[in-house]
Design a protein around this motif. Structure first.
Motif, short mmCIF file in Angstrom:
data_model
loop_
_atom_site.label_atom_id
_atom_site.label_comp_id
_atom_site.label_asym_id
_atom_site.label_seq_id
_atom_site.Cartn_x
_atom_site.Cartn_y
_atom_site.Cartn_z
N GLU A 172 0.84 -1.20 0.00
CA GLU A 172 0.00 0.00 0.00
C GLU A 172 0.88 1.26 0.00
N ILE A 173 1.78 1.33 -0.95
CA ILE A 173 2.73 2.43 -1.05
C ILE A 173 2.02 3.76 -1.26
N GLY A 174 0.80 3.72 -1.80
CA GLY A 174 0.04 4.95 -2.03
C GLY A 174 -0.35 5.66 -0.75
N ASP A 175 -0.26 4.97 0.39
CA ASP A 175 -0.60 5.58 1.68
C ASP A 175 0.62 6.16 2.40
N MET A 176 1.76 6.16 1.74
CA MET A 176 2.96 6.70 2.38
C MET A 176 2.91 8.22 2.40
N PRO A 177 3.17 8.85 3.55
CA PRO A 177 3.16 10.31 3.64
C PRO A 177 4.27 10.92 2.76
N MET A 178 4.09 12.19 2.39
CA MET A 178 5.03 12.86 1.49
C MET A 178 6.43 12.93 2.07
N ASP A 179 6.57 13.20 3.38
CA ASP A 179 7.90 13.28 3.98
C ASP A 179 8.63 11.94 3.85
N ALA A 180 7.92 10.86 4.10
CA ALA A 180 8.54 9.54 3.98
C ALA A 180 8.85 9.22 2.53
N GLN A 181 8.02 9.70 1.60
CA GLN A 181 8.29 9.50 0.18
C GLN A 181 9.63 10.15 -0.21
N THR A 182 9.86 11.35 0.33
CA THR A 182 11.11 12.06 0.02
C THR A 182 12.31 11.26 0.51
N ARG A 183 12.21 10.71 1.71
CA ARG A 183 13.32 9.93 2.26
C ARG A 183 13.52 8.64 1.47
N LEU A 184 12.41 8.02 1.03
CA LEU A 184 12.52 6.79 0.24
C LEU A 184 13.18 7.08 -1.10
N LEU A 185 12.84 8.22 -1.69
CA LEU A 185 13.44 8.60 -2.97
C LEU A 185 14.95 8.73 -2.83
N ARG A 186 15.40 9.28 -1.72
CA ARG A 186 16.84 9.42 -1.51
C ARG A 186 17.53 8.06 -1.44
N VAL A 187 16.85 7.10 -0.79
CA VAL A 187 17.41 5.75 -0.71
C VAL A 187 17.57 5.17 -2.11
N LEU A 188 16.55 5.34 -2.94
CA LEU A 188 16.59 4.79 -4.29
C LEU A 188 17.63 5.49 -5.15
N GLN A 189 17.84 6.78 -4.93
CA GLN A 189 18.79 7.54 -5.73
C GLN A 189 20.22 7.35 -5.27
N GLN A 190 20.44 7.34 -3.95
CA GLN A 190 21.79 7.36 -3.42
C GLN A 190 22.20 6.09 -2.69
N LEU A 249 -0.58 14.01 -4.01
CA LEU A 249 -0.43 13.13 -2.86
C LEU A 249 0.70 12.13 -3.03
N PHE A 250 1.28 12.07 -4.23
CA PHE A 250 2.37 11.12 -4.47
C PHE A 250 3.39 11.76 -5.40
N ARG A 251 4.65 11.59 -5.08
CA ARG A 251 5.73 12.20 -5.87
C ARG A 251 5.87 11.50 -7.22
N GLU A 252 5.89 12.30 -8.27
CA GLU A 252 6.01 11.71 -9.60
C GLU A 252 7.39 11.09 -9.80
N ASP A 253 8.44 11.74 -9.28
CA ASP A 253 9.79 11.20 -9.45
C ASP A 253 9.95 9.88 -8.71
N LEU A 254 9.28 9.75 -7.55
CA LEU A 254 9.32 8.49 -6.83
C LEU A 254 8.57 7.41 -7.61
N TYR A 255 7.47 7.78 -8.22
CA TYR A 255 6.68 6.83 -9.02
C TYR A 255 7.55 6.20 -10.11
N TYR A 256 8.31 7.02 -10.81
CA TYR A 256 9.13 6.48 -11.90
C TYR A 256 10.26 5.61 -11.36
N ARG A 257 10.74 5.91 -10.17
CA ARG A 257 11.77 5.07 -9.55
C ARG A 257 11.21 3.71 -9.14
#
Length: 483
Positions: free
Chosen positions: A241-259, A293-301
C-alpha cells in the motif's frame, strides 16, 4: 536462410504446425519427437535456436537443458509446456532457457522471440550459473490462466535481477505472495524478506518504522530502534500500500533509491543499504500524483517493472486449481480431506468474487471446517455464497439484536475485520499486548454506558472490585455516563 531451428515435441500436430510456420518465415527447420535426437543435434553443433517441449518420451527437458547449456552456452533454447505452472517458468529460467512459452502459444509471438534471440547473437548471461537447488513443487502461485502465465513469465525474468517492481492489484489478489515469490526464488533468497503495510502504521511513525530512530529522537524513543531497511539488509523490503505513504517519507525513500543510503530519525550519519525494493498498491498512483499526494519522481523510480495482478473474476478458469490448493492446505493443517463436486466448482465460477482469492480461500476453509460430509455439493456452496452476499454473518456494528453472540464470537468477528483492513499484508508486530491494552477503554466505556454510569453494577458485570474499577476509570480517563 535466416538460421536453423531445432524443434522437439512428442505431439505430431505441434511439430507440423511449427515446421510449416517457421519454414514460411524463412527458417530451416529440423523436427524430432524425442530428446535423444535433439541432444545429438546439439552435440554435433547443429541449429541456431532450439524450441522444445518439457515432457518427452525418453527424457525430461529440464534434465537435458543444463547439459545443452554447458556444451553450447550461447545457444538460445525456448521452452514450451502444457504444464503451465509457476514452477515450470521458474525451472526454465533457472536452467538457462532463453524464454518460456505456455501452450497454447501465439505463432506470431514465437516468431518474434526467435528473431530476437538470433539477432542478439547469444543469449543474455545465463542464470544457470546461479541456479538454485531443486525446490519443493508446492507452488507459491496457483493458476494456469493466460493472465497468470504472463505473470509467471515476467517473474521468471526478474528472479536474477534487482530491478524495482511495482505490483498493482485489488485487495485480496495475492500481491504479497508475488513479492515473496520474487524473493524466495531470486538471488536474494538467502537474505531476509521484510514486509510493511503503509496503511497499517500511524503516519507519524512510518519514517521511524522504515529507517529506525536514535535514542531521544522523539518522545517515547527511550532507546535506539532498528528500522525495516536495516532488518532487510541483503534481502528484500516489501512496501505494501505504497500509495498511503506520507510525502515526507516519500522524500526519504526517494533518496534511498537515488543514493543507496539513509539516515535514522534523529541520526546524522548516512547508512549505506543493500536492499531490493518491491512495492504494491491497490490505488491508481497516477491519480494520486495529479492530486499532489504522491511524488512523480518516486513513481518512476518504483515503476521500473510494473506488474498487474488480475482480480479473480478475470481468471475464473483458475478456480478449480485454487480450490484444490486450499483444500490441500487445510488438510495439512489437520482438517479432514474434502472434495468439491464439479457442480460446486461451477457454482463458484459464477460468483463475482469482490474479495478475490482471499475471499475464495476463506470460503474453502469455512466449507472444510463447518461441513462434515466428504463431498461438498453445489447446494452447500450456494448457501454459503448467499450468506456472504446478504451479509448474514453477524456484525457487531449492527443495530440488530443478537443475544446468541458470545464474547469469543464478537472478538473473532471484529478481529477478522481488523485483519482484512490490512489487505495482503499483516498488522505490525506486538498485536497481542496492543490488543489487551487497547481493549480496556472501550470495554469500560461500553459497560458503564450499559449500566448508565452505575459503577457498582459495572464492577459486578466486569467481575472487578469497585476500587479497582475506580482506579481504572481514573487512569484511563474514562468518561462516566451521566443519565
Amino acid at each position: 536462410m535466416n538460421g536453423t531451428i531445432l524443434v522437439a515435441d512428442d505431439d505430431a500436430a505441434i511439430r507440423t504446425v511449427l515446421s510449416q510456420a517457421l519454414s514460411r518465415a524463412g527458417y530451416d527447420v529440423r523436427i524430432t519427437s524425442n530428446a535423444s535426437t535433439l541432444w545429438r543435434w546439439v552435440a554435433e553443433g547443429e541449429g541456431d535456436c532450439v524450441i522444445s517441449d518439457v515432457v518427452m518420451p525418453d527424457e525430461n527437458l529440464f534434465d537435458l537443458l543444463p547439459r545443452m547449456k554447458k556444451m553450447r552456452p550461447d545457444l538460445p533454447i525456448i521452452v514450451m509446456s502444457a504444464q503451465n505452472t509457476f514452477m515450470t517458468a521458474i525451472r526454465a529460467s533457472e536452467n538457462g532457457a532463453y524464454e518460456y512459452l505456455p501452450k497454447p502459444f501465439d505463432l506470431v509471438e514465437l516468431t518474434a522471440i526467435i528473431e530476437r534471440a538470433l539477432q542478439e547473437g547469444r543469449r543474455k548471461p545465463s542464470s544457470s550459473d546461479n541456479a538454485v537447488a531443486a525446490k519443493d513443487e508446492s507452488m507459491p502461485l496457483v493458476g494456469r490462466s493466460p493472465a497468470m502465465q504472463e505473470i509467471y513469465r515476467v517473474l521468471a525474468r526478474m528472479m536474477q535481477s534487482d530491478l524495482t517492481v511495482l505490483i498493482n492489484g485489488e485487495s485480496g489478489t495475492g500481491k504479497e505472495l508475488v513479492a515473496r515469490a520474487l524473493h524466495e526464488y531470486g538471488k536474494r533468497k538467502k537474505g531476509p524478506f521484510v514486509a510493511i503495510n503503509m496503511a497499517a502504521i500511524p503516519r507519524d511513525l512510518i519514517e521511524s518504522e522504515l529507517f529506525g530512530h536514535e535514542k531521544g529522537a522523539f518522545t517515547g524513543a527511550h532507546s535506539r530502534a532498528t528500522g525495516r531497511f536495516e532488518q532487510a539488509e541483503n534481502g528484500t523490503l516489501f512496501l505494501d500500500e505504497i500509495g498511503d505513504m506520507p510525502m515526507d517519507a516519500q522524500t526519504r525513500l526517494l533518496r534511498v533509491l537515488q543514493q543507496g543510503e539513509y539516515t535514522t530519525v534523529g541520526g546524522r550519519t548516512p547508512i549505506r543499504t543493500n536492499v531490493r525494493i518491491v512495492t504494491a498498491t491497490n490505488k491508481e498512483l497516477r491519480s494520486l500524483i495529479n492530486q499532489g499526494l504522491f511524488r512523480e519522481d518516486l513513481y518512476y523510480r518504483l515503476n521500473v517493472v510494473p506488474l498487474r495482478i488480475p482480480p479473480l473474476r478475470e481468471r475464473i478458469q483458475d478456480i478449480p486449481d485454487l480450490v484444490g490448493h486450499f483444500l490441500k492446505k487445510v488438510q495439512e493443517e489437520g482438517l479432514e480431506e474434502k472434495r468439491l463436486l464439479p457442480e460446486a466448482i461451477e457454482t463458484l465460477s459464477r460468483y463475482s468474487w469482490p474479495g478475490n482469492v482471499r475471499e475464495l480461500e476463506n470460503l474453502v476453509r469455512r466449507l472444510a471446517a463447518l461441513y462434515p460430509q466428504d463431498e461438498i455439493t453445489a447446494d452447500v456452496v450456494s448457501v454459503e455464497l448467499q450468506s456472504t452476499e446478504e451479509g448474514s454473518t453477524p456484525d457487531i456494528g449492527s443495530t440488530e439484536s443478537n443475544t446468541d453472540l458470545t464474547i469469543a464470537q464478537a472478538v473473532e468477528l471484529n478481529m477478522q475485520k481488523y485483519f482484512n483492513s490490512f489487505g495482503d499484508s499483516l498488522p505490525p508486530p506486538g498485536l497481542y499486548h496492543r490488543l489487551l491494552s487497547e481493549l480496556e477503554y472501550p470495554l469500560l466505556m461500553a459497560t458503564l454506558t450499559a449500566t448508565r454510569g452505575n459503577q457498582i453494577k459495572a464492577a459486578d458485570v466486569l467481575g472487578l472490585n469497585r476500587n479497582t474499577l475506580r482506579k481504572k476509570i481514573r487512569d484511563l480517563g474514562v468518561s462516566v455516563f451521566k443519565g
